[in-house]
Design an enzyme around this catalytic site. Structure first.
Site, PDB file in Angstrom:
ATOM      1  N   ARG A 164       0.839  -1.208   0.000  1.00  0.00           N
ATOM      2  CA  ARG A 164       0.000   0.000   0.000  1.00  0.00           C
ATOM      3  C   ARG A 164       0.873   1.257   0.000  1.00  0.00           C
ATOM      4  O   ARG A 164       0.540   2.261  -0.641  1.00  0.00           O
ATOM      5  CB  ARG A 164      -0.959  -0.016   1.204  1.00  0.00           C
ATOM      6  CG  ARG A 164      -2.130   0.965   1.075  1.00  0.00           C
ATOM      7  CD  ARG A 164      -1.845   2.321   1.697  1.00  0.00           C
ATOM      8  NE  ARG A 164      -1.347   2.178   3.033  1.00  0.00           N
ATOM      9  CZ  ARG A 164      -0.350   2.895   3.536  1.00  0.00           C
ATOM     10  NH1 ARG A 164       0.235   3.847   2.826  1.00  0.00           N
ATOM     11  NH2 ARG A 164       0.076   2.681   4.772  1.00  0.00           N
ATOM     12  N   GLY A 190      10.177  13.231  -1.533  1.00  0.00           N
ATOM     13  CA  GLY A 190      11.255  13.524  -0.590  1.00  0.00           C
ATOM     14  C   GLY A 190      10.982  14.752   0.264  1.00  0.00           C
ATOM     15  O   GLY A 190      11.163  15.886  -0.196  1.00  0.00           O
ATOM     16  N   HIS A 228      15.542  16.446  10.113  1.00  0.00           N
ATOM     17  CA  HIS A 228      14.221  17.084  10.136  1.00  0.00           C
ATOM     18  C   HIS A 228      13.149  16.094   9.720  1.00  0.00           C
ATOM     19  O   HIS A 228      12.924  15.891   8.524  1.00  0.00           O
ATOM     20  CB  HIS A 228      14.205  18.331   9.237  1.00  0.00           C
ATOM     21  CG  HIS A 228      15.210  19.345   9.677  1.00  0.00           C
ATOM     22  ND1 HIS A 228      16.469  19.418   9.138  1.00  0.00           N
ATOM     23  CD2 HIS A 228      15.137  20.281  10.644  1.00  0.00           C
ATOM     24  CE1 HIS A 228      17.150  20.370   9.763  1.00  0.00           C
ATOM     25  NE2 HIS A 228      16.373  20.914  10.679  1.00  0.00           N
ATOM     26  N   GLY A 269       1.733 -19.285  19.619  1.00  0.00           N
ATOM     27  CA  GLY A 269       3.062 -19.354  18.996  1.00  0.00           C
ATOM     28  C   GLY A 269       2.986 -19.237  17.487  1.00  0.00           C
ATOM     29  O   GLY A 269       3.858 -18.627  16.850  1.00  0.00           O
ATOM     30  N   GLU A 299       4.255   9.742   7.870  1.00  0.00           N
ATOM     31  CA  GLU A 299       3.151  10.657   7.540  1.00  0.00           C
ATOM     32  C   GLU A 299       2.590  11.322   8.788  1.00  0.00           C
ATOM     33  O   GLU A 299       1.385  11.494   8.934  1.00  0.00           O
ATOM     34  CB  GLU A 299       2.033   9.894   6.826  1.00  0.00           C
ATOM     35  CG  GLU A 299       2.547   9.092   5.675  1.00  0.00           C
ATOM     36  CD  GLU A 299       2.112   9.612   4.333  1.00  0.00           C
ATOM     37  OE1 GLU A 299       1.413  10.624   4.298  1.00  0.00           O
ATOM     38  OE2 GLU A 299       2.504   9.002   3.344  1.00  0.00           O
ATOM     39  N   PHE A 317       3.457  21.889  19.779  1.00  0.00           N
ATOM     40  CA  PHE A 317       4.627  21.208  19.209  1.00  0.00           C
ATOM     41  C   PHE A 317       5.572  22.137  18.458  1.00  0.00           C
ATOM     42  O   PHE A 317       6.538  21.664  17.867  1.00  0.00           O
ATOM     43  CB  PHE A 317       4.202  20.040  18.311  1.00  0.00           C
ATOM     44  CG  PHE A 317       3.338  20.381  17.132  1.00  0.00           C
ATOM     45  CD1 PHE A 317       1.970  20.524  17.292  1.00  0.00           C
ATOM     46  CD2 PHE A 317       3.883  20.545  15.859  1.00  0.00           C
ATOM     47  CE1 PHE A 317       1.161  20.825  16.210  1.00  0.00           C
ATOM     48  CE2 PHE A 317       3.086  20.837  14.783  1.00  0.00           C
ATOM     49  CZ  PHE A 317       1.705  20.984  14.960  1.00  0.00           C
TER      50      PHE A 317
HETATM   51  C1  LIG Z   1       9.466   2.996   6.456  1.00  0.00           C
HETATM   52  C2  LIG Z   1       9.352   4.494   6.360  1.00  0.00           C
HETATM   53  C3  LIG Z   1       8.999   5.081   5.148  1.00  0.00           C
HETATM   54  C4  LIG Z   1       8.950   6.471   5.038  1.00  0.00           C
HETATM   55  N1  LIG Z   1       8.649   7.046   3.817  1.00  0.00           N
HETATM   56  C5  LIG Z   1       8.781   8.397   3.674  1.00  0.00           C
HETATM   57  C6  LIG Z   1       8.650   9.002   2.377  1.00  0.00           C
HETATM   58  O1  LIG Z   1       8.331   8.340   1.394  1.00  0.00           O
HETATM   59  N2  LIG Z   1       8.878  10.341   2.261  1.00  0.00           N
HETATM   60  C7  LIG Z   1       9.222  11.112   3.337  1.00  0.00           C
HETATM   61  O2  LIG Z   1       9.433  12.325   3.156  1.00  0.00           O
HETATM   62  N3  LIG Z   1       9.332  10.569   4.587  1.00  0.00           N
HETATM   63  C8  LIG Z   1       9.123   9.234   4.768  1.00  0.00           C
HETATM   64  N4  LIG Z   1       9.266   8.658   6.016  1.00  0.00           N
HETATM   65  C9  LIG Z   1       9.686   9.513   7.138  1.00  0.00           C
HETATM   66  C10 LIG Z   1       8.622   9.709   8.191  1.00  0.00           C
HETATM   67  O3  LIG Z   1       7.621  10.558   7.713  1.00  0.00           O
HETATM   68  C11 LIG Z   1       9.334  10.218   9.465  1.00  0.00           C
HETATM   69  O4  LIG Z   1      10.001   9.092  10.020  1.00  0.00           O
HETATM   70  C12 LIG Z   1       8.381  10.810  10.467  1.00  0.00           C
HETATM   71  O5  LIG Z   1       7.874  12.045   9.998  1.00  0.00           O
HETATM   72  C13 LIG Z   1       9.029  11.045  11.824  1.00  0.00           C
HETATM   73  O6  LIG Z   1      10.256  11.680  11.700  1.00  0.00           O
HETATM   74  P1  LIG Z   1      11.546  11.085  12.442  1.00  0.00           P
HETATM   75  O7  LIG Z   1      11.642   9.644  12.108  1.00  0.00           O
HETATM   76  O8  LIG Z   1      12.683  11.960  12.099  1.00  0.00           O
HETATM   77  O9  LIG Z   1      11.208  11.192  13.973  1.00  0.00           O
HETATM   78  P2  LIG Z   1      11.364  12.488  14.909  1.00  0.00           P
HETATM   79  O10 LIG Z   1      10.702  13.663  14.284  1.00  0.00           O
HETATM   80  O11 LIG Z   1      12.788  12.631  15.317  1.00  0.00           O
HETATM   81  O12 LIG Z   1      10.488  12.041  16.161  1.00  0.00           O
HETATM   82  C14 LIG Z   1      10.984  11.137  17.162  1.00  0.00           C
HETATM   83  C15 LIG Z   1       9.942  11.088  18.284  1.00  0.00           C
HETATM   84  O13 LIG Z   1       9.818  12.383  18.871  1.00  0.00           O
HETATM   85  C16 LIG Z   1       8.455  12.781  18.856  1.00  0.00           C
HETATM   86  N5  LIG Z   1       8.368  14.224  18.668  1.00  0.00           N
HETATM   87  C17 LIG Z   1       8.983  14.981  17.725  1.00  0.00           C
HETATM   88  N6  LIG Z   1       8.635  16.267  17.866  1.00  0.00           N
HETATM   89  C18 LIG Z   1       7.793  16.327  18.912  1.00  0.00           C
HETATM   90  C19 LIG Z   1       7.055  17.371  19.547  1.00  0.00           C
HETATM   91  N7  LIG Z   1       7.120  18.637  19.132  1.00  0.00           N
HETATM   92  N8  LIG Z   1       6.283  17.060  20.608  1.00  0.00           N
HETATM   93  C20 LIG Z   1       6.174  15.776  21.037  1.00  0.00           C
HETATM   94  N9  LIG Z   1       6.819  14.756  20.485  1.00  0.00           N
HETATM   95  C21 LIG Z   1       7.610  15.023  19.425  1.00  0.00           C
HETATM   96  C22 LIG Z   1       7.807  12.013  17.716  1.00  0.00           C
HETATM   97  O14 LIG Z   1       6.407  11.868  17.890  1.00  0.00           O
HETATM   98  C23 LIG Z   1       8.557  10.690  17.793  1.00  0.00           C
HETATM   99  O15 LIG Z   1       7.933   9.864  18.752  1.00  0.00           O
HETATM  100  C24 LIG Z   1       9.237   7.273   6.165  1.00  0.00           C
HETATM  101  C25 LIG Z   1       9.547   6.661   7.387  1.00  0.00           C
HETATM  102  C26 LIG Z   1       9.595   5.286   7.495  1.00  0.00           C
HETATM  103  C27 LIG Z   1       9.944   4.665   8.826  1.00  0.00           C
END
Ligand SMILES: Cc1cc2nc3c(=O)[nH]c(=O)nc-3n(C[C@H](O)[C@H](O)[C@H](O)COP(=O)(O)OP(=O)(O)OC[C@H]3O[C@@H](n4cnc5c(N)ncnc54)[C@H](O)[C@@H]3O)c2cc1C
Length: 402
Positions: A107, A147, A153, A358, A381, A401
């Site tokens: 998906r 991207g 970020h 299991g 997302e 936030f």
């Molecule tokens: C398998 C996979 C596919 C993906 N595909 C795409 C894609 O196609 N294109 C794309 O652009 N991105 C993609 N992403 C990225 C995804 O959107 C990000 O991982 C997501 O937005 C979170 O960012 P981060 O991983 O940097 O976590 P962070 O932003 O570092 O967050 C870490 C933790 O801190 C918490 N946090 C952060 N800020 C705050 C706040 N202000 N208050 C409270 N809690 C907070 C978050 O909720 C989280 O629990 C993908 C991610 C994965 C894992």
């Protein structure tokens, strides 16, 4: 030996039937039901028999791209003049539901292509860009990626550092994106980057442009049949006609995310229904203490709660679909549905895993794969907590936030 092989085969057969406790099908049109049934058949034929193997081997089956194009899973909501399905938002949701019933990684491929690549080109692109890319993306002749996220970020994309300079006859793009679904195999990337004044724009970057690379991210325990990678831009010369001219600012990628999150709200319902369906079947067949485990109250409680949550989620996405169709759904309303339905699906996957005992940890059932997949879906997302804070902001008018 032979008996073992027969058991193996029968366990792997996709017996899924769908869940409709409240007669919600009555809210769907004949066309909706036909679309759902054709995608369900597609998933049973093209995904279910192979998905466990793909996921175990962390293999992205590139041939599925063309097949998704043929079955109409790419850009169902994009007008047919550009190769899209020209369908309504409920149809789009049903397609995502059925595909994610098969696998969240599958998906992801479909919703990135439709909502995060075709949608911005259709919504913010020039006529020439629409004509050049949309029909090929719709047919699966081309694969795209989106991207936005960067190494530093994620939840805060406004801080992005990927940037481009106006060099007169072209733009010069530098920076890096991380966690990008489809990136290692994508022909084009819709990339969000800042201009010299710090304003965010979308640029279409094509594979083969000098200085553009897409290293794959390995060793994921989640979405293993979907390929994920980076986008690296080292002085990439992007032709000026590749900028999306009709919208700039963070609002542009956020609009794409609204469309994709809507698809996720439906999709995760599919994963939840698959887990429930499998758990119900298993509970009826598995004998312990001389009875089917379905006869124990604790198992019935789990099944009853699953069905309750699925039914609530079905009504939620149906109404949201109607609001999307009327152009009335707000970001906060979409956040609520994405957040609720992913968490609901994850809870159901965990409970279903317990009902399978299991066997629930093995690849004989889809449960553990769904559960691991959903651990990504709850983060990408917009994380579960960020969506909660979007709702908090909506309720109070105070952002917690930023
Ligand atoms: C398998 C996979 C596919 C993906 N595909 C795409 C894609 O196609 N294109 C794309 O652009 N991105 C993609 N992403 C990225 C995804 O959107 C990000 O991982 C997501 O937005 C979170 O960012 P981060 O991983 O940097 O976590 P962070 O932003 O570092 O967050 C870490 C933790 O801190 C918490 N946090 C952060 N800020 C705050 C706040 N202000 N208050 C409270 N809690 C907070 C978050 O909720 C989280 O629990 C993908 C991610 C994965 C894992």
């Amino acid at each position: 030996m032979e008996t073992g092989a027969v058991v193996q085969k029968s366990l792997k057969k996709d017996l899924y039937e769908g869940v409709d406790f409240y007669g919600i099908d009555d809210l769907l049109t004949e066309e909706h039901l036909l679309i759902r049934s054709s995608i369900r058949d597609f998933v049973k034929r093209e995904i279910s028999p192979y998905i466990e193997d793909w996921a175990q081997k962390a293999h992205f089956p590139y041939e599925i791209v063309k097949k998704f194009g043929e079955v109409g899973a790419f850009g169902p909501q994009i007008p047919s003049a550009y190769g899209g399905g020209g369908l309504d938002y409920i149809s789009y949701g049903l397609i995502m539901q059925e595909v994610e019933r098969g696998d969240s990684g599958m998906r992801s491929t479909a919703s990135v292509q439709g909502s995060l690549v075709m949608y911005p080109i259709y919504k913010f692109g020039s006529e020439a860009q629409r004509e050049k890319y949309l029909p090929k993306l719709a047919s699966g002749e081309m694969l795209g990626c989106f991207g936005l996220t960067e190494p530093d970020h994620g939840s805060n994309p406004s801080g992005m550092t990927t940037n481009f300079k106006d060099m007169g006859d072209h733009f010069l793009l530098n920076g890096a994106k991380m966690w990008i679904s489809n990136s290692p195999k994508a022909d084009i990337a819709v990339v969000w980057a800042k201009d010299e004044s710090g304003r965010i724009h979308g640029l279409i970057v094509e594979r083969g442009m000098e200085g553009f690379s897409t290293p794959e991210t390995h060793n994921k325990w989640s979405l293993r049949a979907s390929c994920t990678g980076e986008l690296v831009f080292d002085n990439v010369k992007v032709p000026k006609e590749n900028i999306l001219p009709n919208k700039s600012g963070l609002g542009a990628p956020l609009m794409c995310l609204d469309s994709a999150r809507y698809g996720i709200a439906w999709g995760t319902l599919g994963a939840a229904m698959d887990c429930y369906d499998s758990a119900r079947r298993y509970a009826m067949e598995r004998i312990q203490f001389d009875k089917p485990i379905a006869s124990f109250q604790l198992i019935q409680k789990k099944l009853a709660e699953m069905l309750t949550e699925i039914t609530k989620a079905q009504l939620l996405v149906w109404k949201l679909g109607k609001m999307m169709e009327e152009g009335k759904a707000t970001t906060a309303q979409i956040s609520l549905a994405k957040r609720n339905n992913v968490a609901m699906a994850l809870d159901i996957a965990r409970e279903a895993r317990q009902i399978h005992g299991g066997m629930g940890i093995t690849g004989e059932y889809s449960i553990m794969r769904h559960m691991m997949n959903l651990e990504s879906v709850v983060t990408y997302e917009g994380t579960h907590d960020i969506h909660l804070l979007i709702l908090g902001n909506e309720i109070t008018g105070i952002s917690a936030f930023k």
